[in-house]
Design a protein around this motif. Structure first.
Motif, PDB file in Angstrom:
ATOM      1  N   MET A 166       0.832  -1.212   0.000  1.00  0.00           N
ATOM      2  CA  MET A 166       0.000   0.000   0.000  1.00  0.00           C
ATOM      3  C   MET A 166       0.863   1.256   0.000  1.00  0.00           C
ATOM      4  O   MET A 166       0.638   2.189  -0.764  1.00  0.00           O
ATOM      5  CB  MET A 166      -0.875   0.027   1.257  1.00  0.00           C
ATOM      6  CG  MET A 166      -1.950  -0.996   1.265  1.00  0.00           C
ATOM      7  SD  MET A 166      -3.216  -0.509   0.114  1.00  0.00           S
ATOM      8  CE  MET A 166      -4.345  -1.851   0.346  1.00  0.00           C
ATOM      9  N   ILE A 167       1.865   1.275   0.900  1.00  0.00           N
ATOM     10  CA  ILE A 167       2.695   2.474   1.016  1.00  0.00           C
ATOM     11  C   ILE A 167       3.488   2.679  -0.274  1.00  0.00           C
ATOM     12  O   ILE A 167       3.630   3.805  -0.775  1.00  0.00           O
ATOM     13  CB  ILE A 167       3.645   2.333   2.210  1.00  0.00           C
ATOM     14  CG1 ILE A 167       2.849   2.194   3.499  1.00  0.00           C
ATOM     15  CG2 ILE A 167       4.578   3.512   2.291  1.00  0.00           C
ATOM     16  CD1 ILE A 167       2.267   3.446   4.011  1.00  0.00           C
ATOM     17  N   ALA A 168       3.997   1.568  -0.852  1.00  0.00           N
ATOM     18  CA  ALA A 168       4.771   1.718  -2.080  1.00  0.00           C
ATOM     19  C   ALA A 168       3.899   2.282  -3.187  1.00  0.00           C
ATOM     20  O   ALA A 168       4.283   3.238  -3.872  1.00  0.00           O
ATOM     21  CB  ALA A 168       5.345   0.360  -2.488  1.00  0.00           C
ATOM     22  N   PHE A 169       2.694   1.715  -3.352  1.00  0.00           N
ATOM     23  CA  PHE A 169       1.808   2.231  -4.396  1.00  0.00           C
ATOM     24  C   PHE A 169       1.462   3.678  -4.135  1.00  0.00           C
ATOM     25  O   PHE A 169       1.422   4.497  -5.052  1.00  0.00           O
ATOM     26  CB  PHE A 169       0.523   1.400  -4.459  1.00  0.00           C
ATOM     27  CG  PHE A 169       0.697   0.071  -5.110  1.00  0.00           C
ATOM     28  CD1 PHE A 169       1.423  -0.046  -6.286  1.00  0.00           C
ATOM     29  CD2 PHE A 169       0.132  -1.061  -4.560  1.00  0.00           C
ATOM     30  CE1 PHE A 169       1.577  -1.274  -6.899  1.00  0.00           C
ATOM     31  CE2 PHE A 169       0.291  -2.292  -5.162  1.00  0.00           C
ATOM     32  CZ  PHE A 169       1.011  -2.398  -6.329  1.00  0.00           C
ATOM     33  N   SER A 170       1.198   3.990  -2.874  1.00  0.00           N
ATOM     34  CA  SER A 170       0.791   5.363  -2.581  1.00  0.00           C
ATOM     35  C   SER A 170       1.927   6.330  -2.866  1.00  0.00           C
ATOM     36  O   SER A 170       1.704   7.451  -3.309  1.00  0.00           O
ATOM     37  CB  SER A 170       0.305   5.426  -1.140  1.00  0.00           C
ATOM     38  OG  SER A 170       0.945   6.418  -0.435  1.00  0.00           O
ATOM     39  N   ASN A 171       3.184   5.886  -2.686  1.00  0.00           N
ATOM     40  CA  ASN A 171       4.303   6.793  -2.928  1.00  0.00           C
ATOM     41  C   ASN A 171       4.638   6.912  -4.410  1.00  0.00           C
ATOM     42  O   ASN A 171       5.146   7.930  -4.845  1.00  0.00           O
ATOM     43  CB  ASN A 171       5.539   6.303  -2.163  1.00  0.00           C
ATOM     44  CG  ASN A 171       6.643   7.329  -2.178  1.00  0.00           C
ATOM     45  OD1 ASN A 171       6.365   8.523  -2.117  1.00  0.00           O
ATOM     46  ND2 ASN A 171       7.871   6.868  -2.276  1.00  0.00           N
ATOM     47  N   TYR A 172       4.343   5.882  -5.186  1.00  0.00           N
ATOM     48  CA  TYR A 172       4.743   5.921  -6.590  1.00  0.00           C
ATOM     49  C   TYR A 172       3.615   6.272  -7.540  1.00  0.00           C
ATOM     50  O   TYR A 172       3.856   6.805  -8.615  1.00  0.00           O
ATOM     51  CB  TYR A 172       5.350   4.577  -7.002  1.00  0.00           C
ATOM     52  CG  TYR A 172       6.776   4.414  -6.565  1.00  0.00           C
ATOM     53  CD1 TYR A 172       7.816   4.704  -7.426  1.00  0.00           C
ATOM     54  CD2 TYR A 172       7.079   4.006  -5.279  1.00  0.00           C
ATOM     55  CE1 TYR A 172       9.134   4.558  -7.024  1.00  0.00           C
ATOM     56  CE2 TYR A 172       8.379   3.867  -4.862  1.00  0.00           C
ATOM     57  CZ  TYR A 172       9.408   4.143  -5.747  1.00  0.00           C
ATOM     58  OH  TYR A 172      10.710   4.009  -5.347  1.00  0.00           O
ATOM     59  N   LEU A 173       2.377   5.929  -7.194  1.00  0.00           N
ATOM     60  CA  LEU A 173       1.288   6.148  -8.144  1.00  0.00           C
ATOM     61  C   LEU A 173       0.277   7.167  -7.676  1.00  0.00           C
ATOM     62  O   LEU A 173      -0.531   7.635  -8.451  1.00  0.00           O
ATOM     63  CB  LEU A 173       0.515   4.838  -8.389  1.00  0.00           C
ATOM     64  CG  LEU A 173       1.279   3.548  -8.537  1.00  0.00           C
ATOM     65  CD1 LEU A 173       0.301   2.403  -8.508  1.00  0.00           C
ATOM     66  CD2 LEU A 173       2.018   3.544  -9.834  1.00  0.00           C
ATOM     67  N   ASP A 174       0.274   7.453  -6.395  1.00  0.00           N
ATOM     68  CA  ASP A 174      -0.828   8.224  -5.837  1.00  0.00           C
ATOM     69  C   ASP A 174      -0.244   9.269  -4.901  1.00  0.00           C
ATOM     70  O   ASP A 174      -0.615   9.378  -3.754  1.00  0.00           O
ATOM     71  CB  ASP A 174      -1.756   7.245  -5.087  1.00  0.00           C
ATOM     72  CG  ASP A 174      -3.063   7.886  -4.695  1.00  0.00           C
ATOM     73  OD1 ASP A 174      -3.395   8.916  -5.286  1.00  0.00           O
ATOM     74  OD2 ASP A 174      -3.735   7.357  -3.806  1.00  0.00           O
ATOM     75  N   ARG A 175       0.749  10.025  -5.415  1.00  0.00           N
ATOM     76  CA  ARG A 175       1.555  10.852  -4.527  1.00  0.00           C
ATOM     77  C   ARG A 175       0.772  11.956  -3.852  1.00  0.00           C
ATOM     78  O   ARG A 175       1.105  12.356  -2.745  1.00  0.00           O
ATOM     79  CB  ARG A 175       2.699  11.486  -5.331  1.00  0.00           C
ATOM     80  CG  ARG A 175       3.850  10.561  -5.564  1.00  0.00           C
ATOM     81  CD  ARG A 175       4.879  11.272  -6.396  1.00  0.00           C
ATOM     82  NE  ARG A 175       5.903  11.898  -5.582  1.00  0.00           N
ATOM     83  CZ  ARG A 175       7.019  11.275  -5.209  1.00  0.00           C
ATOM     84  NH1 ARG A 175       7.206  10.031  -5.564  1.00  0.00           N
ATOM     85  NH2 ARG A 175       7.913  11.882  -4.502  1.00  0.00           N
ATOM     86  N   ILE A 196      -2.432  10.197  -1.533  1.00  0.00           N
ATOM     87  CA  ILE A 196      -1.942   9.165  -0.602  1.00  0.00           C
ATOM     88  C   ILE A 196      -3.054   8.336   0.056  1.00  0.00           C
ATOM     89  O   ILE A 196      -3.085   8.138   1.262  1.00  0.00           O
ATOM     90  CB  ILE A 196      -0.976   9.723   0.465  1.00  0.00           C
ATOM     91  CG1 ILE A 196      -1.562  10.913   1.212  1.00  0.00           C
ATOM     92  CG2 ILE A 196       0.340  10.087  -0.149  1.00  0.00           C
ATOM     93  CD1 ILE A 196      -0.682  11.314   2.422  1.00  0.00           C
ATOM     94  N   GLY A 242      -3.279   5.239  -0.130  1.00  0.00           N
ATOM     95  CA  GLY A 242      -2.667   4.032   0.397  1.00  0.00           C
ATOM     96  C   GLY A 242      -2.220   4.199   1.843  1.00  0.00           C
ATOM     97  O   GLY A 242      -2.331   3.270   2.641  1.00  0.00           O
TER      98      GLY A 242
END
Lengths: 101, 529, 198
Positions: A45-54, A57, A59
């Motif tokens: 979740m955190i990785a996706f939120s940092n890379y795709l959903d900056r 957030i 995630g």
């Protein structure tokens, strides 16, 4: 650093959790393996939120909910383990066979 | 940040039924805290009243124009209203059954009911959840409450074991489900609303492998909740070890919530993979029907038999889901409504029998007719209805289900459903025969010592009411099935996702959610653009 | 928090090794206490990885809740059920372990192939919020308001339930049972157990 590093790390943690889930004989260790699974999800979740959903957030918010629920689940799980230990005097998963098909 | 604007966007009125249940929960809890055991005289009735008020509020909300609430987290459309009503009613009947049961076990009903009510709240929210976080939190509320209720008879090792198994299997399946959700979140590029996810996934031609894995993980979590083979291993053990009222709730309320989740999640978020999930669910339905019905024959314990029968019933319901037509979904919801009454009726009867005799072995039912004709009649009608004998409600439920599947061309499934129904009639009739046909000298020991029938002890009246209500509904719902069927048809008709036109549905969903974009948070504005 | 790329990479490698090593220890050590402490190690290293990804609030929550609450709870549970137990050996258990290991490794390979083959729509052009906690707060009081409120019901219920299950009960004698003359055993299922299957 590419996103895939984090995802593969999470996948590895997830698979270790699955292994622990299947092979552990101590009920407390099974609970720990479940915590590993939930942590793997949070890493994702955190990785996706940092890379795709900056910006939004989502995630990060999701992982906060996961942490909350994990705490509740751990408390309930340990309460159940305590009550079974009082009756059966063991936490060995192999001994819990009163109910068999 | 515009507060009044935000408040109007929340559309908080639609969760009034759930709020009622939460308030009921708090009142029950606080009065139990203040007055202790003395409050057990009235709190069950208060809880039932609260649930009925919630049901009334749900009826009032039928056909309301503006169903999306809380910025798209929750959708109170007619389909969700039907499911929420099923869950609220099953919880109310469960309380009727559990007063005597919990009291006889020497336990406090107040705490039991507050856990049951929070499970109800979780299930009701799950039926309308439109967003991943909401789905997860409501699913976990339902599950954790179920684990607690399963282990409620904490002096009994069987109950402990059932709770531990249920918790460990349930928690791991929800972790796997969650991993699937996190993949969905990543694949859709950071969306959590189901409609947005479907939009972002497109037609599913790229990243197919990841999509399929996400789908499989999600289905694993959902099938655990509805106890579909091969995710059913927990069911017989948990059903046997749990307090029987809890089993009644798990087999009806929790299962209905699982089906609501399955319909909403799969049709809303996976229109691109419709063939794949139809295929998986067809396999699950076939396995559940065969294994559930065949293994049920071999059972000696009534609770275990009903556990396998509930697995098989879930298989029948899944037929409605895989045919994917409007009639299929409608017949599925209709069957769940019928199932509510007949299954709860059967459980009310075996609770009554267990309380009077202290056993649930099928062989101990021999000759019950001579001692307790009313209980025999009630249990027979419910079991025959579960088997699908006309003119009882279960027959019409199955009829609509198979008819919808036949029309959609799923001949194989219908045939298999018919064959396994015949098998199921065999084991239901076996119990009925055991109760009715035996001569007085063939009675089991337990029946010979059957206590004098008395409805006087504390908590027996509610149980009697429960048996009566479910009995009447089971007998009448078949004859009066037309209005019910119109109702479910209507509820399915206004859910765009279930019409089989994913694109139209997606556009409609976008249109319905467009007012949310004006909320004025930078995050939301960015989100929607 | 913006470290130089190289520092970030090195710290990721160190933390990843810590996570995997400690997690393997959790499932492989014989002594459950070691596992519990290593679990704490997993949690802390994961908090470090969150920090690398600009998720400072979640990292704090991870330490506070996972290490501070869950891990301590697990340690307490281990102390409460710490009877010296020699598990009866089960014949051919290694087959089960081996197949479990094979399945896990297979799953890992499958997931890794999937994760690396998939095209993620990575978008690093937008700046992440300087204070994630503000954005999280806005989320919790706007679009995640309903799950936030529901979580309070969940926690309340888990609290009550855990107390109910774990407390030692002073049973008040219940003599109202219908069955026979003896009072029904307290807090047990009224159905008598089945004969154990031979």
């Amino acid at each position: 650093m590419p996103l895939e590093f984090f995802l593969v790390l999470a996948a590895a943690l997830f698979c270790i959790g699955i292994y622990g889930l299947v092979t552990s004989r101590n009920a407390v260790r099974v609970l720990m393996s479940i915590e590993l699974l939930l942590n793997a999800v949070n890493l994702n979740m955190i990785a996706f939120s940092n890379y795709l959903d900056r910006q939004a957030i989502n995630g990060q918010v999701f992982s906060i909910f996961v942490i909350t629920v994990a705490a509740a689940e751990a408390a309930v799980g340990l309460a159940i383990i305590l009550s079974i230990y009082r009756n059966r005097d063991t936490v060995d998963m192999e001994q819990f066979n009163l109910l068999k098909w | 940040m515009d507060f009044t604007n935000l408040a109007s966007q929340l559309n908080a009125g639609v969760i009034l039924p759930e709020s009622t249940v939460v308030i009921t929960l708090l009142v029950v809890l606080v009065s139990d805290l203040l007055y202790g055991r003395a409050s057990a005289r009235w709190t069950p009735y208060f809880a039932i009243a609260g649930l009925l008020v919630a049901f009334g509020l749900l009826c009032l909300q039928w056909d309301q124009p503006n169903t999306l609430a809380f910025l798209g987290s929750f959708n109170a459309d007619n389909l969700s209203i039907v499911f929420r009503s099923i869950i609220a009613l099953s919880s109310a009947v469960t309380i009727l059954m559990s007063v005597r049961y919990v009291d006889q076990a020497g336990s406090a009903i107040g705490e039991f009911m507050s856990i049951l009510l929070s499970a109800t709240v979780g299930g009701m929210f799950l039926s309308g959840a439109e967003e991943l976080v909401m789905i997860f939190v409501s699913l976990e509320t339902l599950s954790i409450a179920s684990y607690l209720m399963t282990g409620y008879m904490k002096r009994d090792p069987r109950s402990n074991e059932a709770a531990l198994k249920y918790l460990l299997i349930g928690a791991s399946s929800s972790a796997i489900f969650l991993y699937g959700l996190s993949l969905l979140y990543g694949l859709s590029g950071g969306k959590t609303h189901l409609a947005d996810i479907a939009l972002a996934l497109g037609n599913g031609t790229e990243n197919t492998l990841a999509l399929v894995i996400a789908l499989v993980f999600v289905i694993a979590g959902v099938s655990f909740k509805i106890a579909a083979v091969p995710f059913h291993q927990w069911t017989p053990d948990v059903y046997e070890g749990s307090p029987t009222p809890v089993v009644a709730f798990l087999s009806v309320g929790s299962k209905a919530a699982g089906f609501a989740l399955a319909i909403r999640l799969l049709t809303d978020a996976f229109p691109a993979l419709i063939e794949q999930w139809h295929f998986i669910f067809t396999a699950l339905a076939i396995l559940s029907m065969i294994l559930g019905n065949v293994v049920a024959i071999a059972q000696t314990s009534m609770k275990r038999m009903l556990a396998y029968s509930s697995i098989a019933q879930a298989g029948f319901v899944m037929i409605g889901m895989v045919v994917g037509t409007e009639a299929g979904y409608a017949s599925m919801v209709f069957y769940l409504m019928i199932y509510l009454f007949m299954n709860l009726g059967a459980f009310a009867c075996i609770i009554l029998f267990a309380l009077r005799t202290g056993t649930d072995q099928i062989s101990d039912y021999a000759g019950l007719y001579h001692k307790d004709p009313f209980l025999t009649l009630a249990l027979s009608i419910c079991l025959l209805s579960l088997g699908g004998i006309p003119p009882l409600a279960g027959f019409f439920g199955k009829l609509y289900l198979f008819w919808a599947a036949w029309q959609a061309g799923a001949y194989g499934l219908v045939l298999l459903g018919l064959i396994t129904s015949v098998v199921s009639i065999y084991y239901y009739i076996r119990v009925v025969k055991m109760m009715v046909v035996k001569e007085p000298q063939e009675m089991s020991e337990v029946i010979k010592n059957y206590p004098v029938i008395s409805w006087q002890p504390f908590g027996m009246r509610p149980l009697q009411v429960g048996v009566f209500l479910t009995l009447i509904s089971t007998s009448l719902a078949g004859i009066l099935s037309n209005p019910l069927f119109t109702l479910v048809n209507h509820s399915v008709a206004d859910v765009p996702m279930l019409q089989g036109h994913p694109l139209v549905a997606r556009n409609a969903a976008e249109k319905a959610r467009s007012p949310l974009a004006v909320v004025g948070f930078p995050i939301n504005a960015q989100d929607k653009s | 928090m913006n470290l130089a790329e190289g520092v970030q990479f090195v710290s990721f490698i160190i933390l990843a090794v810590l996570v995997i090593g400690a997690a393997l220890g959790v499932v492989l050590f014989d002594k459950i206490v070691y596992s519990a402490f290593l679990l704490g190690g997993v949690f802390i290293s994961i908090a470090g990885i969150y920090l690398l990804q600009n998720a400072d609030f979640v990292a704090a929550a991870q330490i506070l809740v996972y290490v501070g609450a869950i891990n301590v709870l697990i340690l307490f549970a281990i102390m409460l059920v710490n009877k010296k137990e020699n598990y009866a050996p089960i014949p051919r258990r290694w087959i089960r372990k081996g197949s479990a290991a094979a399945v896990s490794i297979g799953l890992f390979v499958l997931l890794s192939i999937m994760l690396t083959r998939t095209h993620w729509s990575v978008d690093l052009s937008v700046a992440s919020p300087a204070l994630p906690i503000e954005t999280i707060g806005e989320h919790l009081f706007s679009d995640y308001l309903l799950p936030f409120e529901l979580a309070s019901v969940l926690l309340l219920m888990a609290l009550i339930g855990a107390v109910v299950l774990a407390r030692r009960e002073e049973i008040e004698g219940e003599t109202t049972a219908i069955v026979g003359e003896l009072p029904a055993p307290a807090l047990e299922l009224p159905e008598r157990p089945r004969e154990p299957v031979a």
